[in-house]
Every structure is written in C-alpha cells, then in structure tokens.
Scaffold this motif. Sequence first.
Motif, PDB file in Angstrom:
ATOM      1  N   PRO A 113      13.713  -3.060   1.268  1.00  0.00           N
ATOM      2  CA  PRO A 113      13.862  -1.679   1.732  1.00  0.00           C
ATOM      3  C   PRO A 113      14.645  -0.806   0.768  1.00  0.00           C
ATOM      4  CG  PRO A 113      15.200  -3.182   3.066  1.00  0.00           C
ATOM      5  CD  PRO A 113      14.320  -4.024   2.210  1.00  0.00           C
ATOM      6  N   ILE A 114      15.582  -1.403   0.030  1.00  0.00           N
ATOM      7  CA  ILE A 114      16.354  -0.611  -0.945  1.00  0.00           C
ATOM      8  C   ILE A 114      15.431  -0.062  -2.032  1.00  0.00           C
ATOM      9  CG2 ILE A 114      18.100  -0.777  -2.784  1.00  0.00           C
ATOM     10  CD1 ILE A 114      19.605  -2.753  -0.958  1.00  0.00           C
ATOM     11  N   GLY A 115      14.477  -0.887  -2.478  1.00  0.00           N
ATOM     12  CA  GLY A 115      13.530  -0.429  -3.481  1.00  0.00           C
ATOM     13  C   GLY A 115      12.710   0.754  -2.992  1.00  0.00           C
ATOM     14  N   MET A 116      12.274   0.704  -1.728  1.00  0.00           N
ATOM     15  CA  MET A 116      11.474   1.819  -1.217  1.00  0.00           C
ATOM     16  C   MET A 116      12.318   3.068  -0.997  1.00  0.00           C
ATOM     17  SD  MET A 116       8.429   1.785   1.601  1.00  0.00           S
ATOM     18  CE  MET A 116       7.455   0.797   0.466  1.00  0.00           C
ATOM     19  N   ILE A 117      13.583   2.905  -0.694  1.00  0.00           N
ATOM     20  CA  ILE A 117      14.478   4.071  -0.590  1.00  0.00           C
ATOM     21  C   ILE A 117      14.564   4.781  -1.937  1.00  0.00           C
ATOM     22  CG2 ILE A 117      16.891   4.773  -0.288  1.00  0.00           C
ATOM     23  CD1 ILE A 117      17.079   2.564   1.893  1.00  0.00           C
ATOM     24  N   ALA A 162       6.623  10.747   4.693  1.00  0.00           N
ATOM     25  CA  ALA A 162       6.517  10.202   6.053  1.00  0.00           C
ATOM     26  C   ALA A 162       6.046   8.749   6.010  1.00  0.00           C
ATOM     27  CB  ALA A 162       5.550  11.053   6.875  1.00  0.00           C
ATOM     28  N   LEU A 163       5.082   8.467   5.130  1.00  0.00           N
ATOM     29  CA  LEU A 163       4.619   7.088   4.964  1.00  0.00           C
ATOM     30  C   LEU A 163       5.753   6.177   4.495  1.00  0.00           C
ATOM     31  CD1 LEU A 163       1.102   7.319   3.251  1.00  0.00           C
ATOM     32  CD2 LEU A 163       1.619   6.344   5.493  1.00  0.00           C
ATOM     33  N   LEU A 184       0.837  -1.210   0.000  1.00  0.00           N
ATOM     34  CA  LEU A 184       0.000   0.000   0.000  1.00  0.00           C
ATOM     35  C   LEU A 184       0.869   1.256   0.000  1.00  0.00           C
ATOM     36  CD1 LEU A 184      -3.149   0.691   2.134  1.00  0.00           C
ATOM     37  CD2 LEU A 184      -1.301   2.352   2.083  1.00  0.00           C
ATOM     38  N   ILE A 185       1.881   1.275   0.862  1.00  0.00           N
ATOM     39  CA  ILE A 185       2.757   2.451   0.941  1.00  0.00           C
ATOM     40  C   ILE A 185       3.520   2.642  -0.362  1.00  0.00           C
ATOM     41  CG2 ILE A 185       4.783   3.424   2.104  1.00  0.00           C
ATOM     42  CD1 ILE A 185       3.801   1.976   4.667  1.00  0.00           C
ATOM     43  N   GLY A 244       7.409   2.675   5.823  1.00  0.00           N
ATOM     44  CA  GLY A 244       7.535   1.504   4.965  1.00  0.00           C
ATOM     45  C   GLY A 244       8.947   0.944   4.942  1.00  0.00           C
ATOM     46  N   ILE A 245       9.938   1.815   4.905  1.00  0.00           N
ATOM     47  CA  ILE A 245      11.335   1.362   4.897  1.00  0.00           C
ATOM     48  C   ILE A 245      11.646   0.588   6.178  1.00  0.00           C
ATOM     49  CG2 ILE A 245      13.740   2.153   4.986  1.00  0.00           C
ATOM     50  CD1 ILE A 245      12.805   4.505   3.136  1.00  0.00           C
ATOM     51  N   ALA A 246      11.155   1.101   7.326  1.00  0.00           N
ATOM     52  CA  ALA A 246      11.385   0.411   8.602  1.00  0.00           C
ATOM     53  C   ALA A 246      10.695  -0.950   8.614  1.00  0.00           C
ATOM     54  CB  ALA A 246      10.869   1.281   9.749  1.00  0.00           C
ATOM     55  N   MET A 247       9.437  -1.003   8.132  1.00  0.00           N
ATOM     56  CA  MET A 247       8.706  -2.278   8.100  1.00  0.00           C
ATOM     57  C   MET A 247       9.387  -3.288   7.191  1.00  0.00           C
ATOM     58  SD  MET A 247       4.674  -1.165   8.039  1.00  0.00           S
ATOM     59  CE  MET A 247       4.150  -2.892   7.993  1.00  0.00           C
TER      60      MET A 247
END
Length: 401
Positions: A82-86, A173-174, A23-24, A178-181
């Motif tokens: 997490p790299i993808g979301m970064i 912020a979202l 979702l994020i 997401g990166i932490a999750m």
Amino acid sequence: MNTTEKYNQPIYAMMVAIGVCHLINDTMQSVVPAMFPLLVDSLGLTFTQLGLISFVLNMFASVLQPVVGFITDKKPMPYALPIGMISSFIGVAMLILAHSYWVILVAVLFLGLGSAIFHPEGSRVSYMAAGTKRGLAQSIYQVGGNSGQALAPLISAFILLPFGMKGASIVLALSAIGIAMLTKIAGWYKAQLEEEKLSKVKRQLISSLPPLTKKQVTMALALLLIIIFARSFYTTNMTSFYIFYLVEEYGLTIPVGQVFIFIFMACGVVGTFLGGPLSDRIGRKNVIVLSVVAPIPFCLVLPYVPLWLVPVLLIVIGTLLMISFSVMVVYAQELVPTKIGTMAGLTVGLSFGMGAIGAVATGKLMDLYGIAPTIIAVSCLSVLLLVAFFLPKDKAMNVAI
C-alpha cells in the motif's frame, strides 16, 4: 493436510486480488503516455522532452525494482504494497496540478518509485498464492498490469482529450480503492509469513529446468535480458510514438489512432494470459521462442502495409509478443529459485528500464530524422529476439490448466 501440501494449493481469490491491484497500479502509470498528445498541444513539448518524461518514469522504476526485490528477499515487507500505491497516488495528483515541465518530471518520479515498490512484492504475493500453478498465477498477475497499460489510449481518447488534465482524477479514485485492497492483501501476506515461520517449513519452488552450472545460469539470464531489451524497446515505441506515425502517414485523428494502439495493447493482454498456462503445459522455453520469433516478420513489414492491414498486424504482433511476458518472470525465478523478488524485479524492472531508454532514443531520432524513418529503424530491432533459441531447454510441468 500438512504444511507442504497446503503451500501447493492455489489460492485463486488472492491471485485475482493482486492482479486487480496490478491493474490499478499500471493504470496510474499509463496516464503518463496517455497525456503525451495533450502535453504537445498545451506545453509545446518536443518528442525529446516526451522521451525524457518516459525515461524518468521507467528508469526510476526499473533501477529500484531489483533493489527492492533483493531487500525483500532477505526481509519481506508486506505493507510496502500500500505504501507504493500511496506514492503513485501523490504522483498522479501532481500531474493533474502540474503547469510546468519540471513539475511533471517530479510527478513521474513519484510514480516510478511507487511502481518499483509495488512490483517485486506483488509478484511475491502471486508466487505465494500460486501453489503448483505458477504459470497461471503469474499470467493473472501480469494480465492485470498489461490491462492497466492497455487503458492508456482509451484514457487519452475519451477522458484526457475531452476533459483535459482534470479527467485524470478518476484514476485517483481507482488508486484509493487499490490502497484499501493492498492493505487487506498485506495482512494476508503477513499472516502467511508468520505461519511459515511457526511451521518451520519453507516454500519450495519446483523448477522445470534441469540442474545448471553457475555459468549456464548467467548466460541464460544474459539472453533473457537481450530479449527483454528488444521487446521493451519495440513495445514502448508502439505505445508512446506509433500514434504520431498513424497521424502523419495515414491521416488518422488522434482519437482513432489511439483506438489502434488500444487494439495492440489489448491483444497483448490476451497473449499475456495465454502464456503462463501454456508454459505449464509445453514448457517455458517453447513459449518464449514462439512468442518472440513468430512476430518478427510482421514487425518488419508493419511500416509498409496499407491502413486496412494495420489493425490485423497489430492484433498478431500484440498477441504473440506478449505471450512470453509472464513466462519470462517465471523462467528467471526458476533459474535462481532462492531470489524470487530479485528475479521479478530484474525482469519486470528491466522491461521498464529498456522502455525508458527506448523512449529517449525514439524521441531523439524522431526530432532528428522524422517519424517514418524512426519507426522503420525500430522495427528492425525485432531481429535480436532470435537469441531465444539459445535459452536452456526446460520440461513441461504437466499441470492442468
């Protein structure tokens, strides 16, 4: 409990967690079409330029998704998540600061890269957490993504239009959440791989399909790609350009028109959730046929109906059309059970790619021939969905929902 039995146990917390991250991720991407009305007003962009922005975002994501899936089928990469979301975080930050068309194109390139990295590995986490409930797990995962996309018109109407580009900061912020999750999920993913390696027991995908020849598998994949092409072309037209038809033909304001688009996309979320568990009950092909054939007459008449009937048809089309979204991913994975990531990347990635081509084509047609003729022409593409009848028949999994 032996290892095989353990792998068959659904892990609902992980299903939901990766769905929330999806979702994020897709909320970050949804910022781009949400900005279209703002970009037309602030930078004077043409429909063709808007189509090219969507093309860069979706095509970059689509081309790389099967590649990432193929690589991670051979060597899974948990921390790619997490790299993808970064990467997507960087893209949104650039969009907020962008004051030129070319910077926007570079920003959406980062967003496309982040999506390409996230989706195949996210789908693999869903598969690993699913146990025997693969349809349900894929539905939860895809509902997360579709929910993020459905937020686009609301972001446009209630955040971007009142507050401008700076309003998109809430998405940053979202993404930090997401990166932490995803870092936590990657740790679980890595532990699962290590446990599988030590136990020397491979996860086995239980297919609902009968044994098929290589030629039959190839033909089935080709039919799936045709269905995805027609569906993605149509839905991109609805989510990115139908707002301009509502304004021109019905005289709606942009915020009210965006609420109509939200209705269409929100019902798609409902359809996505229903599709996976339903396919476990009655079979993947039956759900796909229902999903893509039933909405055809409604798609064809939508451009001609009075305003009061528009939201009714949007509810019907949005719900039915997206029932098959997660089911097609599972169906493709069962066609080629040794390539979980590749098939997820191919089916979901192709959706982005066909959406990209659709965006460019729709934008160009609108510039050349006008909004109404283009919307009518695109609605006729839905007839291609009839090829679903020729997919190989599968059996129900008889799994309780």
